[in-house]
Design an enzyme around this catalytic site. Structure first.
Site, PDB file in Angstrom:
ATOM      1  CB  ALA A  27      -3.148   5.615   0.616  1.00  0.00           C
ATOM      2  N   GLY A  28      -2.115   3.360  -1.986  1.00  0.00           N
ATOM      3  CA  GLY A  28      -0.894   2.981  -2.675  1.00  0.00           C
ATOM      4  C   GLY A  28       0.234   2.661  -1.705  1.00  0.00           C
ATOM      5  CE1 TYR A  62       0.281  -3.119 -11.809  1.00  0.00           C
ATOM      6  CE2 TYR A  62      -0.938  -5.113 -12.394  1.00  0.00           C
ATOM      7  CZ  TYR A  62       0.153  -4.498 -11.801  1.00  0.00           C
ATOM      8  OH  TYR A  62       1.106  -5.279 -11.196  1.00  0.00           O
ATOM      9  CG  ASP A  68       2.445  -4.000  -3.060  1.00  0.00           C
ATOM     10  OD1 ASP A  68       3.443  -3.351  -3.436  1.00  0.00           O
ATOM     11  OD2 ASP A  68       1.287  -3.785  -3.485  1.00  0.00           O
ATOM     12  CB  SER A  95      -4.011  -1.085   3.310  1.00  0.00           C
ATOM     13  OG  SER A  95      -4.949  -1.160   2.247  1.00  0.00           O
TER      14      SER A  95
END
Ligand code: ADP
Ligand code: MG
Length: 407
Positions: free
Chosen positions: A136-137, A242, A190, A140
């Site tokens: 979901a961005g 990307y 992240d 995870s």
């Protein structure tokens, strides 16, 4: 009125107990321990990490839990509640770029990268479960890597988890795991958020120096809340996008004679250089498009600085306008938004949010909106209603409170 789907975080005790129970059920023994790491939101700084820029992510209270036991051989046995609960077995000595596919790569990739960096590990059994929204961005993938990295660090006495310098080493291993073994390009924000965040703070990360500053981030004390919207948009056609953005940024940096776009100090001069006849011919990049991409990156890095000063000086409600400016830049100049993300942000602002933007790579994933605490439910309801009237899948919602790092 419409149903709002709230994606609640598990208590750490509950998540740990669930991982422990899965481990015991599958491997028929209690695990040596349970570790966990958070998913993340990003307040500001999108598509700046691979340009050597600034980002301002924060850990979510939503975490991935890994129950792990050391083995005496080089075998890794893995199970995840989110992946059908089927046991997968991998020989650690066969792990290399291209040999492992699927979710398992994120786990054995971390062990591989730690060994590449000089550690001696052994095999292990691991059971995973998570309340981080999947794909979901909200990262995870880094939550999974971080939970495994901190667990292996403890079990094999590597000693990196104890301080921020050591955690940088774990971050580097997680990035290599994701890039080289899972084969997913990622800029590093992240993994830093999963391992280097502090509770109650946003993490100002300089992606050039890898230095961090903890920014107190307690919106509730200002009567505000950050609403996160998982759009559940199907990620279509994103794969090449990307890489294409990264290529354009690299081509622009080469023409400008800088290592990364972080080095650009005079935006107007840079845009003039890029759009001069012939400047980009060798790269095959379109000059007008390249100029818009560069404009996004340079202004976005400036917006990170702006948000940090607003938070530092207690002018928190003014952050909303900066988020909305970032969304316009991502939508119009960087062109990474999509219909669902635009609907979420527009509906939030119409319902009284102070501002909002898409977060993450784009083309789906999640958006954030800065709201007054008392408006959160209503803004969520109006976003859900907007999705319904557009015929879109019902989105999920959470209110982000900055959680703690991998532990
Ligand atoms: P995001 O990081 O935004 O959630 P990604 O596509 O980067 O999305 O990572 C999602 C992938 O990470 C999943 O498809 C899966 O391979 C892996 N993953 C994440 N969490 C888990 C989990 N709890 N169990 C197994 N695999 C997971
Ligand atoms: Mg990810």
């Amino acid at each position: 009125s419409i149903d709002v789907d709230w994606l609640d975080a598990w208590d750490v005790e509950d998540g740990s107990a669930q991982a422990r129970a899965l481990f015991t059920e599958v491997f028929d023994a209690a695990p040596d321990g349970v570790w966990s790491a958070p998913g993340r939101g990003n307040l500001i700084g999108e598509h700046t990490d691979y340009n050597g820029g600034l980002v301002l992510p924060f850990a979510l209270p939503h975490r991935t839990y890994a129950a792990i036991t050391r083995r005496a051989d080089r075998t890794v046995r893995l199970v995840s509640a989110q992946e059908a609960g089927t046991v997968v077995t991998v020989d650690l000595d066969t792990v290399a770029p291209g040999t492992v596919t699927g979710w398992v790569a994120y786990v054995v990739g971390v062990a591989w990268a730690l060994e590449q960096a000089g550690a001696t590990l052994g095999g292990f059994d691991v059971a995973i479960t998570s309340c981080v929204p999947y794909g979901a961005g909200l990262s995870s993938s880094a939550a999974l890597e971080g939970s495994v990295a901190i667990g292996l660090d403890a079990l094999f006495d590597l000693g990196h988890g104890a301080d921020d310098a050591g955690r940088q080493h774990l971050v580097a291993a997680c990035i290599r795991a994701e890039n080289e073994i899972a084969g997913a390009p990622t800029g590093g924000m992240d993994q830093a958020a999963a391992l280097r965040s502090q509770e109650g703070h946003a993490l100002l990360l300089d992606c050039r120096s890898l230095e961090v500053r903890q920014i107190p981030f307690d919106l509730a004390s200002d009567g505000l809340a950050l609403l996160v919207v998982d759009t559940r948009a199907p990620h279509a056609l994103v794969d090449g996008q990307y890489a294409a953005r990264r290529d354009t940024c690299e081509a622009a940096a080469a023409v400008l004679g800088v290592e990364t776009l972080r080095e650009v100090t005079d935006l107007d001069a840079a845009l003039a250089t890029l759009t001069a006849p012939g400047a980009l011919d060798a790269s095959g990049q379109d000059p007008e498009m390249t100029a818009r991409r560069v404009k996004h990156v340079v202004t976005e890095i400036a917006r990170v600085g702006e948000v940090v000063s607003l938070l530092d000086s207690g002018r928190t409600s003014e952050v909303g306008a900066v988020l909305s400016a970032a969304h316009a830049s991502l939508r119009d100049d960087y062109e990474v938004s999509c219909h669902e993300l635009d609907v979420a942000v527009d509906a939030a602002v119409q319902a009284g949010a102070l501002g909002g933007r898409m977060i993450g790579g784009g083309f789906g994933g999640s958006a954030i909106a800065l709201v007054r605490v008392e408006d959160a439910e209503q803004v969520a309801g109006e976003i859900a209603a907007a999705f319904e009237s557009e015929g879109l899948r019902a989105p999920g919602f959470l209110v982000a409170v900055a959680g703690g790092p991998a532990a």
